[in-house]
Design a protein around this motif. Structure first.
Motif, mmCIF file in Angstrom:
data_model
loop_
_atom_site.group_PDB
_atom_site.id
_atom_site.type_symbol
_atom_site.label_atom_id
_atom_site.label_comp_id
_atom_site.label_asym_id
_atom_site.label_seq_id
_atom_site.Cartn_x
_atom_site.Cartn_y
_atom_site.Cartn_z
ATOM 1 N N ILE A 180 0.879 -1.174 0.000
ATOM 2 C CA ILE A 180 0.000 0.000 0.000
ATOM 3 C C ILE A 180 0.911 1.217 0.000
ATOM 4 C CG2 ILE A 180 -0.321 -0.153 2.531
ATOM 5 C CD1 ILE A 180 -3.198 1.016 1.967
ATOM 6 N N LYS A 211 1.316 5.251 0.583
ATOM 7 C CA LYS A 211 0.631 6.275 1.374
ATOM 8 C C LYS A 211 1.254 7.649 1.210
ATOM 9 C CE LYS A 211 -0.130 2.975 5.071
ATOM 10 N NZ LYS A 211 -0.303 2.860 6.521
ATOM 11 N N GLY A 270 -6.406 8.744 3.994
ATOM 12 C CA GLY A 270 -6.472 7.659 3.019
ATOM 13 C C GLY A 270 -6.717 8.114 1.586
ATOM 14 N N TYR A 302 -4.172 7.200 -1.524
ATOM 15 C CA TYR A 302 -3.448 5.955 -1.259
ATOM 16 C C TYR A 302 -3.726 4.987 -2.417
ATOM 17 C CZ TYR A 302 -2.817 7.127 3.734
ATOM 18 O OH TYR A 302 -2.461 7.696 4.921
ATOM 19 N N GLN A 310 4.520 0.453 2.038
ATOM 20 C CA GLN A 310 4.464 -0.516 3.136
ATOM 21 C C GLN A 310 3.770 -1.774 2.641
ATOM 22 O OE1 GLN A 310 1.504 0.517 6.289
ATOM 23 N NE2 GLN A 310 3.313 0.715 7.588
ATOM 24 N N GLU A 311 4.202 -2.942 3.134
ATOM 25 C CA GLU A 311 3.534 -4.183 2.740
ATOM 26 C C GLU A 311 2.068 -4.130 3.142
ATOM 27 O OE1 GLU A 311 5.384 -7.760 4.184
ATOM 28 O OE2 GLU A 311 6.941 -7.648 2.661
ATOM 29 N N TYR A 312 1.219 -4.665 2.307
ATOM 30 C CA TYR A 312 -0.211 -4.687 2.612
ATOM 31 C C TYR A 312 -0.490 -5.816 3.601
ATOM 32 C CZ TYR A 312 -5.225 -4.450 2.098
ATOM 33 O OH TYR A 312 -6.560 -4.296 2.359
ATOM 34 N N LEU A 367 -9.848 -5.293 10.109
ATOM 35 C CA LEU A 367 -9.389 -3.972 10.564
ATOM 36 C C LEU A 367 -9.832 -3.725 11.999
ATOM 37 C CD1 LEU A 367 -10.479 -1.830 7.488
ATOM 38 C CD2 LEU A 367 -8.125 -2.297 8.164
ATOM 39 N N TYR A 379 -9.256 -0.554 14.997
ATOM 40 C CA TYR A 379 -8.649 0.710 15.418
ATOM 41 C C TYR A 379 -8.855 0.781 16.918
ATOM 42 C CZ TYR A 379 -8.663 1.397 10.456
ATOM 43 O OH TYR A 379 -8.432 1.219 9.122
ATOM 44 N N ARG A 403 -13.181 1.395 10.140
ATOM 45 C CA ARG A 403 -13.436 2.506 9.228
ATOM 46 C C ARG A 403 -14.055 1.992 7.943
ATOM 47 N NH1 ARG A 403 -7.758 5.626 9.795
ATOM 48 N NH2 ARG A 403 -8.030 6.091 11.987
ATOM 49 N N GLU A 452 -14.149 2.845 4.168
ATOM 50 C CA GLU A 452 -13.338 3.651 3.277
ATOM 51 C C GLU A 452 -13.800 3.503 1.830
ATOM 52 O OE1 GLU A 452 -9.370 3.364 6.085
ATOM 53 O OE2 GLU A 452 -9.905 1.699 4.807
ATOM 54 N N PHE A 465 -8.673 5.191 -0.223
ATOM 55 C CA PHE A 465 -9.060 4.734 1.119
ATOM 56 C C PHE A 465 -9.626 5.897 1.916
ATOM 57 C CE2 PHE A 465 -7.242 0.420 1.494
ATOM 58 C CZ PHE A 465 -6.553 0.355 0.296
ATOM 59 N N GLU A 514 -0.359 2.013 11.773
ATOM 60 C CA GLU A 514 -0.525 3.444 12.053
ATOM 61 C C GLU A 514 -0.780 3.691 13.518
ATOM 62 O OE1 GLU A 514 -0.894 6.475 11.021
ATOM 63 O OE2 GLU A 514 -1.201 6.474 8.865
HETATM 64 P P1 AMP Z 1 -3.625 5.094 7.352
HETATM 65 O O1 AMP Z 1 -3.611 6.517 6.868
HETATM 66 O O2 AMP Z 1 -2.262 4.505 7.486
HETATM 67 O O3 AMP Z 1 -4.487 4.939 8.586
HETATM 68 O O4 AMP Z 1 -4.314 4.199 6.241
HETATM 69 C C1 AMP Z 1 -5.597 4.430 5.752
HETATM 70 C C2 AMP Z 1 -6.244 3.104 5.450
HETATM 71 O O5 AMP Z 1 -5.451 2.334 4.555
HETATM 72 C C3 AMP Z 1 -6.403 2.220 6.671
HETATM 73 O O6 AMP Z 1 -7.554 2.534 7.382
HETATM 74 C C4 AMP Z 1 -6.450 0.832 6.057
HETATM 75 O O7 AMP Z 1 -7.700 0.524 5.517
HETATM 76 C C5 AMP Z 1 -5.504 0.956 4.911
HETATM 77 N N1 AMP Z 1 -4.139 0.508 5.261
HETATM 78 C C6 AMP Z 1 -3.121 1.303 5.631
HETATM 79 N N2 AMP Z 1 -1.981 0.609 5.790
HETATM 80 C C7 AMP Z 1 -2.277 -0.673 5.513
HETATM 81 C C8 AMP Z 1 -1.514 -1.881 5.470
HETATM 82 N N3 AMP Z 1 -0.212 -1.899 5.709
HETATM 83 N N4 AMP Z 1 -2.162 -3.003 5.154
HETATM 84 C C9 AMP Z 1 -3.491 -2.992 4.885
HETATM 85 N N5 AMP Z 1 -4.237 -1.900 4.865
HETATM 86 C C10 AMP Z 1 -3.662 -0.741 5.181
#
Ligand code: AMP
Length: 341
Positions: A136, A138, A145, A148, A179-181, A186, A188, A208, A210, A233, A290
């Motif tokens: 993924i 970012k 998101g 992304y 970053q690796e997916y 999910l 939080y 979340r 998205e 996202f 995160e």
């Molecule tokens: P973040 O801004 O890092 O919170 O990312 C936004 C959204 O992207 C998250 O709520 C996840 O749905 C997705 N996401 C971020 N990083 C990853 C990851 N390494 N693997 C899977 N999904 C991710």
């Protein structure tokens, strides 16, 4: 009397309602275009109308806040719309630790703090050439998101990046973080750490929703394959999640490790609300991609109190109210400096 102030967006309704319930004065820094919305809520005592949230930095606004003895509650909108330097220059006392917000915004610093907290993280990928598995990609900061994208290899990365640049979603010179997916459920995880009691509280968990990655999952594979749009996202909303009870012990440990790590490397530490964000895989192993070093909008689902807080408090306790309670207690004990920066 102390007042609670925040920017009109994100979780401001919850924060100000909680403050009002605790008997504190409430102030909203409100953009002109949203005045009509926020006037609907009688628990907001004062609106400071601005053209842009950056006006919170102006001497004029800060003077109004100072006259009310206001404590400013930072949230995602503050981070998304202001640079770390700007946030750090705010004269009004900021609830929690304003210095740690830089660690949230900067991807490399973020990674460093997460490593210090021994949070299991997806592998960061240094350059597009090194992409071997699904990743993924970012943007910096709390972009929510937007912009992304996922990529399977270097060519895929370049094609999608170029497409997003041509659509005006990404800029050419933007540094992206790869970053690796991590696939899984999910979660939080929302916490509150009180430097007054030295206790960590687990508040709740959320998920979340998205767009448009979630929408994509609802159409048949045949149509998905024909779609040329790069799915984003962008967070649209949140829904509650309760965890298997057997996961709770580890949740507390992760929260505590994070608080300890923050104490070591970014004084005065992780005070107030924060969130560790990640996924649980098929073995219920958590991978964290995160953190948010302040209240998250996902706490809005529990404006009436969360399942986990109902175990700790014999009253309805939202995160907004918990913050106000902390400020009230600190004010009474003359310890506001312990919980603000
Ligand atoms: P973040 O801004 O890092 O919170 O990312 C936004 C959204 O992207 C998250 O709520 C996840 O749905 C997705 N996401 C971020 N990083 C990853 C990851 N390494 N693997 C899977 N999904 C991710």
């Amino acid at each position: 009397m102390t007042a609670i102030a925040t920017l009109g967006s994100h979780c401001s309704l919850q924060v100000l309602k909680g403050a009002k319930d605790e008997g504190l004065k409430t102030i909203l820094v409100c953009e002109k275009k949203r005045e009509k919305l926020y006037r609907r809520f009688p628990f907001i005592d004062e609106l400071i109308i601005v053209d842009s949230f950056k006006e919170v930095l102006d001497a004029k606004t800060q003077k109004i806040l100072e006259q009310s003895n206001a404590v400013l509650i930072p949230h995602g909108t503050l981070i998304a719309q202001m640079s770390s330097e700007e946030i750090e220059s705010i004269k009004t006392p900021v609830f929690g630790n304003k210095w740690i917000l830089r660690w949230e915004s900067d991807r490399n610093m973020k990674e460093q703090l997460m490593r210090e907290a021994t949070l299991p993280m997806p592998k960061p990928i240094a350059t597009p050439k090194d992409i071997e598995k699904l990743v993924i990609v970012k943007r910096q900061g709390a972009a929510g998101g937007k912009g992304y994208f996922m990529a399977a290899n270097e060519d895929d990365y370049n094609a999608k990046r170029n497409q997003l640049i041509s659509e005006g979603i990404l800029s050419k010179d933007e540094t992206l973080y790869i970053q690796e997916y991590a696939a899984g459920v999910l979660a939080y995880l929302q916490f509150f750490y009180s430097p007054l009691t030295g206790e960590l509280e687990f508040f709740g968990a959320d998920q979340r929703h998205e767009s448009d990655i979630e929408g994509l999952g609802r159409i048949p594979a045949e149509q998905q394959l024909k779609s040329t749009k790069v799915p984003s996202f962008n967070v649209i909303g949140n829904s509650p999640l309760v965890l298997r009870e057997s996961l709770l012990d580890e949740v507390y440990t992760m929260g505590e490790n994070f608080v300890e790590a923050a104490k070591r490397i970014v004084a005065p530490g992780m005070n107030g609300p924060f969130c560790i964000e990640g996924v649980y895989d098929e073995n219920a192993k958590f991978t964290s991609f995160e953190f948010s070093a302040r209240i998250v909008a996902g706490s809005n689902i529990y404006m009436d109190g969360s399942p986990y807080y109902s175990l700790l408090f014999n009253e309805n306790m939202s995160m907004g109210k918990r913050i106000a309670r902390e400020i009230k207690i600190a004010t009474e004990k003359n310890q506001l400096d312990k919980i603000t920066t």
